[in-house]
Design an enzyme around this catalytic site. Structure first.
Site, mmCIF file in Angstrom:
data_model
loop_
_atom_site.group_PDB
_atom_site.id
_atom_site.type_symbol
_atom_site.label_atom_id
_atom_site.label_comp_id
_atom_site.label_asym_id
_atom_site.label_seq_id
_atom_site.Cartn_x
_atom_site.Cartn_y
_atom_site.Cartn_z
ATOM 1 N N ILE A 425 0.835 -1.192 0.000
ATOM 2 C CA ILE A 425 0.000 0.000 0.000
ATOM 3 C C ILE A 425 0.872 1.244 0.000
ATOM 4 O O ILE A 425 1.782 1.386 0.821
ATOM 5 C CB ILE A 425 -0.929 0.019 1.231
ATOM 6 C CG1 ILE A 425 -1.688 -1.306 1.338
ATOM 7 C CG2 ILE A 425 -1.894 1.203 1.156
ATOM 8 C CD1 ILE A 425 -2.534 -1.663 0.121
ATOM 9 N N THR A 472 2.284 -2.386 4.343
ATOM 10 C CA THR A 472 2.542 -0.969 4.100
ATOM 11 C C THR A 472 3.777 -0.815 3.231
ATOM 12 O O THR A 472 4.612 -1.720 3.137
ATOM 13 C CB THR A 472 2.803 -0.201 5.408
ATOM 14 O OG1 THR A 472 4.117 -0.538 5.906
ATOM 15 C CG2 THR A 472 1.766 -0.512 6.468
ATOM 16 N N ASP A 473 3.908 0.332 2.591
ATOM 17 C CA ASP A 473 5.202 0.709 2.032
ATOM 18 C C ASP A 473 6.081 1.146 3.201
ATOM 19 O O ASP A 473 5.645 1.162 4.370
ATOM 20 C CB ASP A 473 5.028 1.825 1.000
ATOM 21 C CG ASP A 473 6.159 1.845 -0.035
ATOM 22 O OD1 ASP A 473 7.248 1.333 0.257
ATOM 23 O OD2 ASP A 473 5.943 2.384 -1.135
ATOM 24 N N ALA A 474 7.325 1.486 2.936
ATOM 25 C CA ALA A 474 8.281 1.814 3.996
ATOM 26 C C ALA A 474 7.713 2.874 4.938
ATOM 27 O O ALA A 474 7.252 3.930 4.499
ATOM 28 C CB ALA A 474 9.594 2.292 3.389
#
Length: 768
Positions: A425, A472-474
């Site tokens: 995401i 999640t993305d980073a």
């Protein structure tokens, strides 16, 4: 009893009330609720401190439990509550008289084993003795059943359902394998189905998932939510991460393949539950280790009619990352490059239409899936509209609901249907999508997708039907961190619908924030359990649970596949196909040593980025290839470069005066400009940054000699050099791409690559 089941799953700490209660609820098609979530704050504080509750503490809570059961909808309710004393059960029955009690009974030895290591839970193991002393068995006049928890989880669930059916006098399903709900009932919305795509687990794998969760301490359950970024290869570092934080997955900073493989081998040998080992194979094997094969960028794979290019990129990526011991690819990228100003996905998207993205993403997925690897496509709800980079600011996908469904929605539906196992995401807001599901949402309340349940649950889980894992993305990206305080956003991502959290910022803090979010009820027991089931299901779908730790990473001999001659040959073939002639309006080509012997060579870069690689290292390769072809090459150097080499008395004005002289055409027969402008995550968008004001390398010389501009990366450079009449996109600064480009400049091979109109940057002069 009617079809409206009211069931209390009771027993002492560690008996499995949450695990068994949730599975029973699934079989009955009823909601599940953990009674601990109904405690007032004062009770939670006492329990967390290890202080036993008094009856005065319990009576209001028990009344609330009873009211929850009494107020349950037609589907009923399964609720986990210790209910140790007869008087406590009577208090519940005062509110809900037809409640059935399911007592999960275990010997002291079994319970002690299960509670060891659960110090983060409300009930520390030291209080087990007092709970057993308090427990009053169900009496003959109480509607209830007792099930021994020493049996396997599926057997416990089967016996529980049979007992409930007998007590209630109603026929309920007795199969405890699929956990999908009895005939005629509806499973709870958005709950994972472990035996459906993309997991497709068999009964044994489902049993492993459920029994593993049942055996986790609270710290281990919270730890599984995290994917660590390994900044250190030392065993001591890995020991600290695994022993302290019990992470579910890891990604690592690339290094030499042998070091990476040994690093992964050690990590897998030290963890009780196999790790998801992630890599970022967006370009083949490159990016996963220093010596991996650069096959192509996503844009490059979309810049030729041969769709098999994307499959070959995926095949090489799969073989090389699997040789390292990786099993999870953070790819393909399924963004659509609508906005030419967007440079974070300009080379990382297959193209600017949903059709090309779907076609090439499926090919990549099929190629990499030939290896023991699962994929995470990214970045939902879709990058490519906003010109900004979510690494440094929240960006937005501003399409309306209908337009989004025709474009990005189409891509996601196709890829989900194709078997995609996980979705990353983006920290990307979608105002019109949010307002479709939450009408009236104010501008200030628009959040990035990672924090938006309407996007993750209503849209991705609900309308798109995604049953896989969401990560999640980073989490260090400013697109997320600007939204709310860290202590709030960490658990909020899981509460919103993400299953895994990518990267600690500060491990101790983030782990604590996640734990606090669970204890305070931000992350419900149901949400945590569902996330854990998806995490372990992804591991089981890879067969990790069936392999001894020593077999989770290939032998050292497998490293011979990385950067192999065969893979380099694939890269060379793709480079030859995809070098693209964007324009040659002055008919400058071909340029050969016979017609244009003396070449003025310019190198342009965006400066050194976070990789710290020499941004102009490619020029040595370019110069060597040109000289090998028979050219006489004169390399331009900026004032900074000349000063760095020890020259004095130079500045940008003196360089301009020296370079831009009337005899330029007497000294050089042609000019070649090679631009390798890279980088993202450090600025919102990337453009050429010249070495100085009015820099001498800017192509003023197009009026003097034939000039060819070659991009080795970004496709949008014509906005900054519209004056050049010959423009080529080579897509990469690899030896293979540079060699193929020079062959085509010489006229020895044909240009085969294709391009889309983004290259002209919505400006008329770029086409001239």
């Amino acid at each position: 009893m009617s079809s409206k089941h009211r069931i209390i799953v009771m027993g002492v700490s560690g008996c499995g009330k949450t695990t068994i209660g949730d599975l029973v609820a699934r079989e009955l098609g009823a909601p599940f609720l953990d009674g601990d979530s109904l405690h007032p704050v004062e009770n939670v504080a006492k329990m967390a401190a290890g202080t036993p509750l008094t009856d005065e503490d319990r009576w209001p809570w028990l009344a609330t439990v009873g009211r929850e059961l009494a107020d349950a909808s037609q589907g009923g309710l399964v609720l986990a509550c210790s209910a140790l004393r007869r008087s406590y059960r009577d208090a519940i029955r005062e509110q809900a008289p037809d409640t059935v009690f399911l007592h999960l009974h275990g010997s002291k030895e079994v319970l002690r084993v299960r509670t060891e290591g659960r110090s983060g839970h409300f009930m520390p193991p030291a209080l087990l003795e007092s709970q057993l002393a308090t427990l009053e068995a169900l009496e003959a006049d109480e509607a209830g059943i007792v099930v021994d928890i020493a049996a396997p989880v599926d057997q416990v669930v089967t016996e529980a359902l049979a007992g409930i059916a007998a007590v209630a006098g109603a026929a309920v399903g007795t199969s405890a394998v699929a956990y999908q709900g009895a005939p005629g009932t509806q499973p709870r919305r958005f709950d994972v189905d472990l035996q459906a795509a993309p997991f497709d687990l068999d009964d044994d794998a489902v049993a492993w998932v459920e029994s593993t969760i049942a055996g986790l301490s609270l710290e281990e359950r919270i730890g599984q939510l995290f994917i660590n970024h390994n900044n250190d290869y030392s065993p001591e570092y890995l020991d600290g991460v695994l022993d302290t934080y019990h992470v579910g997955g890891m990604r690592y900073r690339p290094g030499p393949s042998a070091a990476v493989q040994e690093h992964i081998r050690y990590a897998q040998s030290k963890t009780r539950i196999p790790l998801l080992m992630a890599s970022n194979p967006e370009m083949g094997g490159a990016g996963s280790c220093d010596d991996g094969t650069f096959v192509s960028t996503h844009l490059q794979a979309g810049s030729h009619p041969d769709k098999a290019i994307a499959r070959k990129m995926g095949q090489v990526a799969g073989v090389e990352t699997a040789a390292l011991g990786c099993n999870w690819a953070f790819a393909p990228i399924v963004d659509i490059h609508y906005n030419w100003r967007n440079t974070v996905i300009s080379t990382r998207a297959f193209g600017n239409t949903p059709e090309i993205v779907v076609e090439r993403a499926k090919e990549y997925f099929d190629g990499i899936s030939e290896s023991p690897t699962v994929c995470a496509m990214k970045h939902f709800p879709g990058d490519g509209m906003d010109e900004r980079d979510q690494h440094v600011v929240t960006s937005y996908n501003t399409l309306g609901y209908e337009d989004w469904n025709r474009t990005y929605g189409h891509v996601y539906r196709e890829m989900i249907g194709h078997g995609m196992q996980s979705i990353m995401i983006g920290h990307i807001g979608a105002p019109e999508l949010t307002r479709h599901f939450r009408p009236g949402t104010a501008d200030k309340d628009i959040l990035p997708a990672t924090l938006s349940p309407e996007l993750l649950q209503d849209l991705l889980r609900g309308e798109l039907g995604f049953n896989g894992l969401i990560l999640t993305d980073a989490s260090q990206m400013i697109g997320l961190t600007q939204a709310m305080k860290r202590k709030d956003l960490v658990p909020a991502t899981i509460a919103a619908g993400c299953d895994m959290f990518l990267f600690f910022r500060n491990p101790a803090e983030d782990f604590g924030y996640m734990m606090d979010g669970y204890k305070s009820g931000v992350i419900t027991e149901q949400r945590l359990h569902d996330a854990l089931r998806r995490i372990l299901a992804l591991k089981a779908s890879l067969g990790l649970h069936l392999k001894p730790a020593a077999e989770l990473v290939p032998p050292v001999e497998a490293l011979a596949k990385i950067g192999s001659d065969a893979h380099r040959a694939v890269a060379a073939e793709i480079a030859d196909k995809t070098v693209t002639l964007i324009k040659d309006t002055a008919n400058n080509l071909p340029i050969t040593p016979e017609t244009h012997k003396r070449i003025r060579l310019y190198g342009i870069s965006g400066g050194s980025d976070f990789t710290r690689a020499d941004p102009l290292a490619y020029l040595d390769t370019v110069k060597a290839e040109l000289e090998s072809a028979g050219f006489e090459v004169h390399l331009f150097k900026t004032a900074d470069q000349r000063e760095a080499a020890g020259e004095t008395g130079v500045n940008f004005m003196s360089i301009i005066s020296e370079e831009a002289t009337g005899d330029y055409a007497d000294k050089y027969d042609a000019a070649l400009v090679f631009a390798n402008v890279k980088g993202f995550a450090q600025e919102a968008a990337i453009r050429i940054k010249w070495s100085s004001p009015m820099a001498a390398e800017i192509p003023w010389y197009v009026t003097e000699v034939p000039t060819v501009f070659v991009s080795l990366n970004q496709p949008n450079h014509l906005i900054d050099v519209p004056m050049v009449k010959t423009a080529i996109n080579a897509h990469a600064g690899t030896p293979e791409a540079i060699r193929a480009t020079i062959e085509k400049i010489l006229g020895k091979s044909e240009f085969q690559g294709t391009f889309n109109d983004n290259v002209f940057c919505d400006s008329f002069d770029t086409r001239l």
